[in-house]
Write a protein that holds these residues in place. Sequence first.
Motif, PDB file in Angstrom:
ATOM      1  N   ASP A   7       0.833  -1.206   0.000  1.00 23.43           N
ATOM      2  CA  ASP A   7       0.000   0.000   0.000  1.00 23.43           C
ATOM      3  C   ASP A   7       0.870   1.260   0.000  1.00 23.43           C
ATOM      4  O   ASP A   7       0.575   2.228  -0.710  1.00 23.43           O
ATOM      5  CB  ASP A   7      -0.912   0.023   1.231  1.00 23.43           C
ATOM      6  CG  ASP A   7      -1.976  -1.062   1.184  1.00 23.43           C
ATOM      7  OD1 ASP A   7      -2.256  -1.594   0.091  1.00 23.43           O
ATOM      8  OD2 ASP A   7      -2.531  -1.377   2.249  1.00 23.43           O
ATOM      9  N   SER A  10       2.356   1.841  -3.422  1.00 17.48           N
ATOM     10  CA  SER A  10       1.316   2.323  -4.333  1.00 17.48           C
ATOM     11  C   SER A  10       1.079   3.823  -4.138  1.00 17.48           C
ATOM     12  O   SER A  10       0.985   4.575  -5.119  1.00 17.48           O
ATOM     13  CB  SER A  10       0.020   1.546  -4.096  1.00 17.48           C
ATOM     14  OG  SER A  10      -1.022   2.068  -4.883  1.00 17.48           O
ATOM     15  N   LYS A  61      -3.005  -2.797  -8.840  1.00 20.75           N
ATOM     16  CA  LYS A  61      -3.237  -2.279  -7.491  1.00 20.75           C
ATOM     17  C   LYS A  61      -3.637  -0.818  -7.603  1.00 20.75           C
ATOM     18  O   LYS A  61      -2.950  -0.040  -8.261  1.00 20.75           O
ATOM     19  CB  LYS A  61      -1.989  -2.420  -6.636  1.00 20.75           C
ATOM     20  CG  LYS A  61      -2.213  -1.944  -5.201  1.00 20.75           C
ATOM     21  CD  LYS A  61      -1.200  -2.530  -4.267  1.00 20.75           C
ATOM     22  CE  LYS A  61      -1.444  -2.106  -2.849  1.00 20.75           C
ATOM     23  NZ  LYS A  61      -2.441  -2.895  -2.169  1.00 20.75           N
TER      24      LYS A  61
END
Length: 99
Positions: A7, A10, A61
Motif C-alpha cells: 500500500d 502504491s 493495485k
Amino acid sequence: MQLAITDEASRWFHRELSLPDKGAGIRFFGKAYGKTQVHDGFSVGMTRDDHPDQPIMAVEKDGVTYFVDPTDAWFFENLAMTVDYDAHLDEPKYEFKEE
C-alpha cells in the motif's frame, strides 16, 4: 515469478508520478549496475508504460498495472519481488525471494 506492491509503495507511485485513478502502468526491468538481494551488478529500474504487451508478470493495485515485459524474464525468473516504500530515502525498495 510473483509480483506484489505494498500500500505504501502504491501511494508513492501515485504521488510521485501523478498517476490517474485507473489506466496507468509501471514497467519494471533489470538494469546494469547496482545490487539486489539476488543479483550482483544489476538493479531494478522502472518506467511509466500504460500499454503492457503480453507481460510475463503483472498485478493491478489501486488502478495501476505493475508489470514485467518478456525481454526482462532473465532478471525476474524464479523470483518473487515485493515493491515496498523506504520512508527514510523516500523511494521504492525492492525485496526479492527465490521461489
